[in-house]
Design an enzyme around this catalytic site. Structure first.
Site: not given
Length: 277
Positions: A22, A24
């Site tokens: 991922d 952020d």
């Protein structure tokens, strides 16, 4: 047990191996949307009222406290901001300014993990709800082998404000499975890293899931399933780890750079499909 960046061990099984990250709050120490909000305002593209609404979206992102109707309204507001922007211009300006904004936010521990996976011969894939115009350059900065990201609709070279493909929640897992089929990845031997409960499907799709600075719900899931919990605490200037080209920031460039961060807020509408634990 919580650790820092854990050593990557090769998997003895057959098939290629990939590590899915991922973006952020997993690779980058904050929301990419928040990172671009001030430059977006500085360029005069949004009013102070719009900045406050963007800040509210960030608050929702952190706390998960808004209801589904509020999320849908915020998604519509943020996606509409993109409408009419020239795609080629956005890509050119992002290429010139991205590392000025994102470079200091990259977790040193994440960079070490990426390097460790590459040293083991693993592919590294960034899987993000943010727009592809933002995620691809970040992936290139980090030496990622591929990215999976949200795609906004483009007509005649301009964003329409609609969404062609939304990389969120279960769709991230589906995209990983499709890529594994295409590339020959052995998902049982693959790795995944995320901070959010919304990425539980992505983490569950691989044999080696890791919760990174997890939110409360993901922490509970990780503990119940005996998933490693990693703590990243050291944002570092990427230029100190990876050679980067010189920055050429301008006010207008920074402003348009904010547009592609809109994809990072498009997660809002899909919270109505929020993953339970």
């Amino acid at each position: 047990m919580e650790t820092g960046d854990r050593a990557v061990r090769p998997h003895p099984g057959r098939g290629r191996t990939a590590a899915f990250f991922d973006l952020d709050k997993t690779i980058i120490a904050k929301s990419s949307t928040m990172a671009f909000t001030k430059p977006f305002q500085a360029g005069g593209l949004i009013s102070r009222r719009h900045v406050l609404r963007s800040a509210y979206a960030q608050f929702v992102y952190v706390t998960g406290g808004a209801d589904h109707d509020q999320m849908e309204k915020m998604r519509a507001f943020m996606s509409a901001l993109c409408a009419g922007w020239d795609v080629a211009t956005v890509k050119e300006i992002v290429a010139e300014t991205l590392h000025t904004i994102v470079d200091p936010l990259v977790y040193d521990e994440a960079v070490s993990l990426i390097e460790g996976h590459h040293a083991q011969g693993h592919d590294v894939v960034i899987v993000s709800t943010s727009g592809v115009e933002l995620v691809e350059p970040i992936g290139e900065m980090l030496g990622a082998d591929d990215v999976i990201a949200t795609r906004l609709e483009v007509v005649d070279g301009r964003f329409t404000g609609e969404i062609d493909y939304y990389a969120y929640a279960e769709e991230k897992a589906e995209a990983i499975r499709r890529l594994a089929e295409e590339r020959g990845y052995d998902l049982a031997g693959c790795f995944a890293y995320s901070d959010s409960i919304t990425d539980e499907p992505m983490l569950a799709a691989v044999g080696h899931p890791h919760a990174v600075n997890p939110d409360r719900e993901l922490r509970r899931v990780a503990v119940s399933r005996d998933w490693p919990v990693l703590v990243f605490t050291k944002p570092v200037a990427l230029r100190s780890r990876v050679p980067l080209p010189p920055a050429k920031p301008t006010l207008a460039a920074l402003a348009v750079g904010g547009v592609v961060a809109v994809g990072g807020v498009l997660w809002a509408s899909a919270r109505k499909r929020r993953i339970g634990a």
